[in-house]
Design a protein around this motif. Structure first.
Motif, PDB file in Angstrom:
ATOM      1  N   ALA A   1      -3.063  -7.916  47.211  1.00  0.00           N
ATOM      2  CA  ALA A   1      -2.959  -9.446  47.456  1.00  0.00           C
ATOM      3  C   ALA A   1      -2.742 -10.104  46.053  1.00  0.00           C
ATOM      4  CB  ALA A   1      -4.387 -10.013  47.770  1.00  0.00           C
ATOM      5  N   GLY A   2      -3.080 -10.020  44.899  1.00  0.00           N
ATOM      6  CA  GLY A   2      -2.954 -10.460  43.683  1.00  0.00           C
ATOM      7  C   GLY A   2      -1.606 -10.270  43.087  1.00  0.00           C
ATOM      8  N   LEU A   3      -0.987  -8.852  43.265  1.00  0.00           N
ATOM      9  CA  LEU A   3       0.289  -8.349  42.888  1.00  0.00           C
ATOM     10  C   LEU A   3       1.486  -9.249  43.793  1.00  0.00           C
ATOM     11  CD1 LEU A   3      -0.136  -4.808  42.215  1.00  0.00           C
ATOM     12  CD2 LEU A   3       0.439  -6.398  40.728  1.00  0.00           C
ATOM     13  N   TYR A   4       1.027  -9.439  45.088  1.00  0.00           N
ATOM     14  CA  TYR A   4       1.817 -10.357  45.860  1.00  0.00           C
ATOM     15  C   TYR A   4       1.913 -11.770  45.306  1.00  0.00           C
ATOM     16  CZ  TYR A   4       3.100  -7.116  49.835  1.00  0.00           C
ATOM     17  OH  TYR A   4       3.684  -6.171  50.541  1.00  0.00           O
ATOM     18  N   PHE A   5       0.852 -12.339  45.390  1.00  0.00           N
ATOM     19  CA  PHE A   5       0.767 -13.766  45.011  1.00  0.00           C
ATOM     20  C   PHE A   5       1.392 -13.886  43.576  1.00  0.00           C
ATOM     21  CE2 PHE A   5      -2.477 -13.833  48.648  1.00  0.00           C
ATOM     22  CZ  PHE A   5      -1.811 -14.404  49.407  1.00  0.00           C
TER      23      PHE A   5
ATOM     24  N   SER B   1      -7.761 -14.362  60.925  1.00  0.00           N
ATOM     25  CA  SER B   1      -8.161 -13.091  61.747  1.00  0.00           C
ATOM     26  C   SER B   1      -7.160 -11.751  61.423  1.00  0.00           C
ATOM     27  CB  SER B   1      -7.795 -13.404  63.451  1.00  0.00           C
ATOM     28  OG  SER B   1      -6.527 -13.968  63.309  1.00  0.00           O
ATOM     29  N   ASP B   2      -6.272 -12.175  60.651  1.00  0.00           N
ATOM     30  CA  ASP B   2      -5.452 -11.038  60.156  1.00  0.00           C
ATOM     31  C   ASP B   2      -5.940 -10.736  58.788  1.00  0.00           C
ATOM     32  OD1 ASP B   2      -3.750  -8.913  59.623  1.00  0.00           O
ATOM     33  OD2 ASP B   2      -1.924 -10.162  59.888  1.00  0.00           O
ATOM     34  N   CYS B   3      -6.647  -9.569  58.594  1.00  0.00           N
ATOM     35  CA  CYS B   3      -7.233  -9.127  57.324  1.00  0.00           C
ATOM     36  C   CYS B   3      -6.202  -8.168  56.728  1.00  0.00           C
ATOM     37  CB  CYS B   3      -8.752  -8.482  57.353  1.00  0.00           C
ATOM     38  SG  CYS B   3      -9.872  -9.506  58.030  1.00  0.00           S
ATOM     39  N   SER B   4      -5.283  -7.676  57.543  1.00  0.00           N
ATOM     40  CA  SER B   4      -4.377  -6.637  56.955  1.00  0.00           C
ATOM     41  C   SER B   4      -3.710  -7.263  55.827  1.00  0.00           C
ATOM     42  CB  SER B   4      -3.570  -6.282  58.121  1.00  0.00           C
ATOM     43  OG  SER B   4      -2.556  -7.151  58.310  1.00  0.00           O
ATOM     44  N   LEU B   5      -3.098  -6.240  54.933  1.00  0.00           N
ATOM     45  CA  LEU B   5      -2.101  -6.548  54.130  1.00  0.00           C
ATOM     46  C   LEU B   5      -0.976  -5.901  54.422  1.00  0.00           C
ATOM     47  CD1 LEU B   5      -4.557  -5.715  50.961  1.00  0.00           C
ATOM     48  CD2 LEU B   5      -3.796  -7.926  52.055  1.00  0.00           C
TER      49      LEU B   5
ATOM     50  N   GLY C   1     -10.291 -14.631  44.306  1.00  0.00           N
ATOM     51  CA  GLY C   1     -10.259 -15.307  45.737  1.00  0.00           C
ATOM     52  C   GLY C   1     -10.809 -14.616  46.731  1.00  0.00           C
ATOM     53  N   ILE C   2     -10.184 -13.329  46.810  1.00  0.00           N
ATOM     54  CA  ILE C   2     -10.789 -12.211  47.776  1.00  0.00           C
ATOM     55  C   ILE C   2     -12.190 -12.043  47.733  1.00  0.00           C
ATOM     56  CG2 ILE C   2     -10.594  -9.871  48.238  1.00  0.00           C
ATOM     57  CD1 ILE C   2      -7.946 -11.127  49.036  1.00  0.00           C
ATOM     58  N   LYS C   3     -12.884 -11.763  46.589  1.00  0.00           N
ATOM     59  CA  LYS C   3     -14.236 -11.707  46.079  1.00  0.00           C
ATOM     60  C   LYS C   3     -15.087 -12.884  46.564  1.00  0.00           C
ATOM     61  CE  LYS C   3     -17.937  -9.607  44.362  1.00  0.00           C
ATOM     62  NZ  LYS C   3     -18.248  -8.417  45.008  1.00  0.00           N
TER      63      LYS C   3
END
Length: 187
Positions: free
Chosen positions: A39-43, A97-101, A149-151
């Motif tokens: 997620a960090g790499l995308y953002f 609801s969508d936890c997927s990456l 943020g994920i944490k």
């Protein structure tokens, strides 16, 4: 632009990604560092890439509007900041609801959270900011805050999402006002 000013802008820009990361972390039953880094790499990647595009666009016409570029910077940062503040009070919640990456989903989220960085890149062209160090710093800041943020989302829940958006909006408005006042009082 000083390192402190750049850091403040990077914080303001990364608040949307931080809020979305909180949402992603919220729906993860267990903290997963691999997913947090993805997620960090995308953002972070998109927050670094969009200002480059804005900078290239802004560089094309900065000479034609040099006499009022400070007003444009003020207007762009102000509009982005006001929009972030408005979103912070919105009752509409992000779909968590969508936890997927899933790459398609993450691509859409990364673009959506980095559109404001495109406008900041235009502003950077007007201010003659050294773009490579600036976008590297913005990308690294966004990466770090997205992982955090994920944490945070996984541990604390959604109570920080609106505060992050509100804070980011205030920061961008203040930076726009600073640019305007600095230019007006230099003359």
């Amino acid at each position: 632009m000083s390192l402190l000013e750049l850091f403040i802008i990077a914080l303001g820009l990364s608040m949307d990604a931080f809020a979305v990361s909180i949402c992603k972390g919220l729906c993860m039953p267990q903290m997963n560092w691999k997913n947090a880094v993805i997620a960090g790499l995308y953002f972070g990647g998109f927050q670094a890439g969009m200002p480059v595009i804005g900078y290239l666009l802004g560089s094309q016409f900065k000479e034609a509007i040099t006499s009022y570029d400070h007003w444009i910077a003020f207007g762009l940062l102000g509009i982005i900041g006001i929009n972030m503040i408005k979103e912070s009070f919105s009752k509409e919640e992000l779909e968590c609801s969508d936890c997927s990456l899933d790459p398609k989903n993450m691509l859409m989220l990364a673009i959506a959270t980095s559109i404001d960085a495109l406008a900041v890149g235009v502003t950077f062209a007007f201010l003659k900011v050294q773009i490579v160090p600036a976008v590297s710093f913005i990308g690294a800041t966004t990466f770090s805050l997205s992982v955090a943020g994920i944490k945070v989302g996984n541990v604390f829940g959604s109570r920080f999402k609106s505060k992050a958006e509100f804070s980011g909006g205030i920061i961008l408005i203040m930076m726009g006002a600073k640019i305007l006042f600095q230019h007006l009082f230099e003359m």
